[in-house]
Design a protein around this motif. Structure first.
Motif, PDB file in Angstrom:
ATOM      1  N   PHE A  62       0.833  -1.203   0.000  1.00  0.00           N
ATOM      2  CA  PHE A  62       0.000   0.000   0.000  1.00  0.00           C
ATOM      3  C   PHE A  62       0.864   1.247   0.000  1.00  0.00           C
ATOM      4  O   PHE A  62       2.045   1.215   0.329  1.00  0.00           O
ATOM      5  N   SER A  63       0.233   2.342  -0.377  1.00  0.00           N
ATOM      6  CA  SER A  63       0.869   3.651  -0.315  1.00  0.00           C
ATOM      7  C   SER A  63      -0.226   4.679  -0.065  1.00  0.00           C
ATOM      8  O   SER A  63      -1.217   4.733  -0.798  1.00  0.00           O
ATOM      9  N   ILE A  64      -0.061   5.457   0.999  1.00  0.00           N
ATOM     10  CA  ILE A  64      -0.981   6.554   1.296  1.00  0.00           C
ATOM     11  C   ILE A  64      -0.141   7.825   1.351  1.00  0.00           C
ATOM     12  O   ILE A  64       0.861   7.881   2.064  1.00  0.00           O
ATOM     13  N   LEU A  65      -0.532   8.811   0.591  1.00  0.00           N
ATOM     14  CA  LEU A  65       0.154  10.083   0.546  1.00  0.00           C
ATOM     15  C   LEU A  65      -0.754  11.136   1.155  1.00  0.00           C
ATOM     16  O   LEU A  65      -1.977  10.971   1.194  1.00  0.00           O
ATOM     17  N   GLY A  66      -0.181  12.236   1.624  1.00  0.00           N
ATOM     18  CA  GLY A  66      -1.017  13.262   2.221  1.00  0.00           C
ATOM     19  C   GLY A  66      -0.342  14.613   2.272  1.00  0.00           C
ATOM     20  O   GLY A  66       0.873  14.737   2.049  1.00  0.00           O
ATOM     21  N   THR A  67      -1.141  15.632   2.585  1.00  0.00           N
ATOM     22  CA  THR A  67      -0.666  17.002   2.703  1.00  0.00           C
ATOM     23  C   THR A  67      -1.634  17.801   3.558  1.00  0.00           C
ATOM     24  O   THR A  67      -2.801  17.441   3.697  1.00  0.00           O
ATOM     25  N   ASP A  68      -1.123  18.896   4.117  1.00  0.00           N
ATOM     26  CA  ASP A  68      -1.982  19.870   4.787  1.00  0.00           C
ATOM     27  C   ASP A  68      -2.348  21.014   3.852  1.00  0.00           C
ATOM     28  O   ASP A  68      -3.153  21.874   4.209  1.00  0.00           O
ATOM     29  N   MET A  69      -1.738  21.053   2.671  1.00  0.00           N
ATOM     30  CA  MET A  69      -1.975  22.147   1.747  1.00  0.00           C
ATOM     31  C   MET A  69      -3.270  21.911   0.981  1.00  0.00           C
ATOM     32  O   MET A  69      -3.456  20.847   0.389  1.00  0.00           O
ATOM     33  N   PRO A  70      -4.185  22.872   1.007  1.00  0.00           N
ATOM     34  CA  PRO A  70      -5.466  22.685   0.321  1.00  0.00           C
ATOM     35  C   PRO A  70      -5.266  22.656  -1.190  1.00  0.00           C
ATOM     36  O   PRO A  70      -4.318  23.232  -1.714  1.00  0.00           O
ATOM     37  N   ASN A  71      -6.155  21.979  -1.867  1.00  0.00           N
ATOM     38  CA  ASN A  71      -6.157  21.965  -3.323  1.00  0.00           C
ATOM     39  C   ASN A  71      -7.332  22.820  -3.787  1.00  0.00           C
ATOM     40  O   ASN A  71      -8.480  22.390  -3.704  1.00  0.00           O
ATOM     41  N   PRO A  72      -7.060  24.030  -4.279  1.00  0.00           N
ATOM     42  CA  PRO A  72      -8.151  24.928  -4.662  1.00  0.00           C
ATOM     43  C   PRO A  72      -8.924  24.457  -5.885  1.00  0.00           C
ATOM     44  O   PRO A  72      -9.983  24.990  -6.190  1.00  0.00           O
ATOM     45  N   ASN A  73      -8.427  23.433  -6.564  1.00  0.00           N
ATOM     46  CA  ASN A  73      -9.099  22.933  -7.764  1.00  0.00           C
ATOM     47  C   ASN A  73     -10.130  21.850  -7.468  1.00  0.00           C
ATOM     48  O   ASN A  73     -10.792  21.364  -8.371  1.00  0.00           O
ATOM     49  N   ILE A  74     -10.240  21.453  -6.201  1.00  0.00           N
ATOM     50  CA  ILE A  74     -11.167  20.377  -5.836  1.00  0.00           C
ATOM     51  C   ILE A  74     -12.137  20.890  -4.787  1.00  0.00           C
ATOM     52  O   ILE A  74     -11.731  21.401  -3.748  1.00  0.00           O
ATOM     53  N   GLU A  75     -13.430  20.755  -5.079  1.00  0.00           N
ATOM     54  CA  GLU A  75     -14.440  21.112  -4.085  1.00  0.00           C
ATOM     55  C   GLU A  75     -14.552  19.982  -3.078  1.00  0.00           C
ATOM     56  O   GLU A  75     -14.477  18.807  -3.428  1.00  0.00           O
ATOM     57  N   ALA A  76     -14.746  20.329  -1.821  1.00  0.00           N
ATOM     58  CA  ALA A  76     -14.809  19.322  -0.754  1.00  0.00           C
ATOM     59  C   ALA A  76     -15.959  18.342  -0.949  1.00  0.00           C
ATOM     60  O   ALA A  76     -15.906  17.225  -0.469  1.00  0.00           O
ATOM     61  N   THR A  77     -17.000  18.727  -1.645  1.00  0.00           N
ATOM     62  CA  THR A  77     -18.159  17.852  -1.807  1.00  0.00           C
ATOM     63  C   THR A  77     -18.079  17.003  -3.065  1.00  0.00           C
ATOM     64  O   THR A  77     -18.947  16.188  -3.302  1.00  0.00           O
ATOM     65  N   VAL A  78     -17.038  17.165  -3.874  1.00  0.00           N
ATOM     66  CA  VAL A  78     -16.905  16.418  -5.121  1.00  0.00           C
ATOM     67  C   VAL A  78     -15.824  15.358  -4.957  1.00  0.00           C
ATOM     68  O   VAL A  78     -14.770  15.613  -4.386  1.00  0.00           O
ATOM     69  N   GLY A  79     -16.088  14.167  -5.445  1.00  0.00           N
ATOM     70  CA  GLY A  79     -15.066  13.131  -5.451  1.00  0.00           C
ATOM     71  C   GLY A  79     -14.714  12.584  -4.092  1.00  0.00           C
ATOM     72  O   GLY A  79     -13.574  12.222  -3.845  1.00  0.00           O
ATOM     73  N   ILE A  80     -15.675  12.517  -3.189  1.00  0.00           N
ATOM     74  CA  ILE A  80     -15.401  11.973  -1.861  1.00  0.00           C
ATOM     75  C   ILE A  80     -15.020  10.502  -2.009  1.00  0.00           C
ATOM     76  O   ILE A  80     -15.685   9.728  -2.667  1.00  0.00           O
ATOM     77  N   VAL A  81     -13.906  10.134  -1.398  1.00  0.00           N
ATOM     78  CA  VAL A  81     -13.352   8.795  -1.538  1.00  0.00           C
ATOM     79  C   VAL A  81     -13.191   8.175  -0.159  1.00  0.00           C
ATOM     80  O   VAL A  81     -12.830   8.840   0.796  1.00  0.00           O
ATOM     81  N   SER A  82     -13.445   6.879  -0.061  1.00  0.00           N
ATOM     82  CA  SER A  82     -13.157   6.124   1.150  1.00  0.00           C
ATOM     83  C   SER A  82     -12.037   5.138   0.834  1.00  0.00           C
ATOM     84  O   SER A  82     -11.902   4.693  -0.304  1.00  0.00           O
ATOM     85  N   LEU A  83     -11.249   4.808   1.834  1.00  0.00           N
ATOM     86  CA  LEU A  83     -10.187   3.830   1.669  1.00  0.00           C
ATOM     87  C   LEU A  83     -10.674   2.474   2.167  1.00  0.00           C
ATOM     88  O   LEU A  83     -11.513   2.401   3.069  1.00  0.00           O
ATOM     89  N   THR A  84     -10.143   1.403   1.598  1.00  0.00           N
ATOM     90  CA  THR A  84     -10.528   0.052   1.989  1.00  0.00           C
ATOM     91  C   THR A  84      -9.289  -0.729   2.399  1.00  0.00           C
ATOM     92  O   THR A  84      -8.275  -0.696   1.702  1.00  0.00           O
ATOM     93  N   ILE A  85      -9.387  -1.420   3.514  1.00  0.00           N
ATOM     94  CA  ILE A  85      -8.331  -2.319   3.958  1.00  0.00           C
ATOM     95  C   ILE A  85      -8.859  -3.740   3.815  1.00  0.00           C
ATOM     96  O   ILE A  85      -9.917  -4.067   4.357  1.00  0.00           O
ATOM     97  N   THR A  86      -8.145  -4.579   3.084  1.00  0.00           N
ATOM     98  CA  THR A  86      -8.486  -5.992   2.983  1.00  0.00           C
ATOM     99  C   THR A  86      -7.582  -6.742   3.949  1.00  0.00           C
ATOM    100  O   THR A  86      -6.358  -6.705   3.824  1.00  0.00           O
ATOM    101  N   CYS A  87      -8.198  -7.387   4.912  1.00  0.00           N
ATOM    102  CA  CYS A  87      -7.473  -8.063   5.992  1.00  0.00           C
ATOM    103  C   CYS A  87      -7.400  -9.568   5.741  1.00  0.00           C
ATOM    104  O   CYS A  87      -8.192 -10.124   4.984  1.00  0.00           O
ATOM    105  N   ALA A  88      -6.483 -10.224   6.436  1.00  0.00           N
ATOM    106  CA  ALA A  88      -6.286 -11.665   6.288  1.00  0.00           C
ATOM    107  C   ALA A  88      -7.406 -12.468   6.940  1.00  0.00           C
ATOM    108  O   ALA A  88      -7.740 -13.557   6.481  1.00  0.00           O
TER     109      ALA A  88
END
Length: 136
Positions: A62-88
């Motif tokens: 897996f790879s998760i990337l992140g930032t505290d810097m806002p992205n002015p090109n993306i509205e907070a209500t558009v493209g909401i994504v959830s992450l999935t963990i597949t466990c053993a």
């Protein structure tokens, strides 16, 4: 071969704290690059200097990337994504689910259904997670 990684824009300078939390659950190597002291520090105002410019949490699968810097090109209500963990197994589902739910909100309790066992939670940083195993 292509690889898709999650890139999370955090609010309120929570990136470092959140990524450290995710590392405690998922393992992996964590790299945090603060704005202050980075090659881009002059591109950001004073209030952004204590934030994380780029975070990288990488494990063997897996790879998760992140930032505290806002992205002015993306509205907070558009493209909401959830992450999935597949466990053993179910025990791992319950363990990871409980850790993610601590301080967060349970959306669906862990349950067994036709395809396995799963639960959904929004963690204390507002990120949605599905925790799944094929084991019933």
């Amino acid at each position: 071969m292509s690889k898709i990684s999650a890139y999370i824009n955090f609010s309120n300078n929570q990136c470092g704290e959140a990524m450290t939390f995710y590392q405690s659950i998922l393992g992996g190597e964590l790299s945090l690059m603060p704005v202050k002291g980075s090659p881009m520090q002059d591109s950001f105002p004073g209030e952004a200097q204590n934030g994380i410019l780029h975070a990288d949490l990488t494990g063997s699968d897996f790879s998760i990337l992140g930032t505290d810097m806002p992205n002015p090109n993306i509205e907070a209500t558009v493209g909401i994504v959830s992450l999935t963990i597949t466990c053993a197994n179910k025990a791992e589902v319950h363990q990871k689910f409980a850790r993610l739910a601590d301080g967060g909100k349970v959306v669906h309790e862990v349950m067994t259904f036709f395809a396995g066992t799963m639960g959904n939670v929004v963690d204390k940083y507002g990120i949605g997670w599905g925790v799944f195993t094929e084991e019933r």
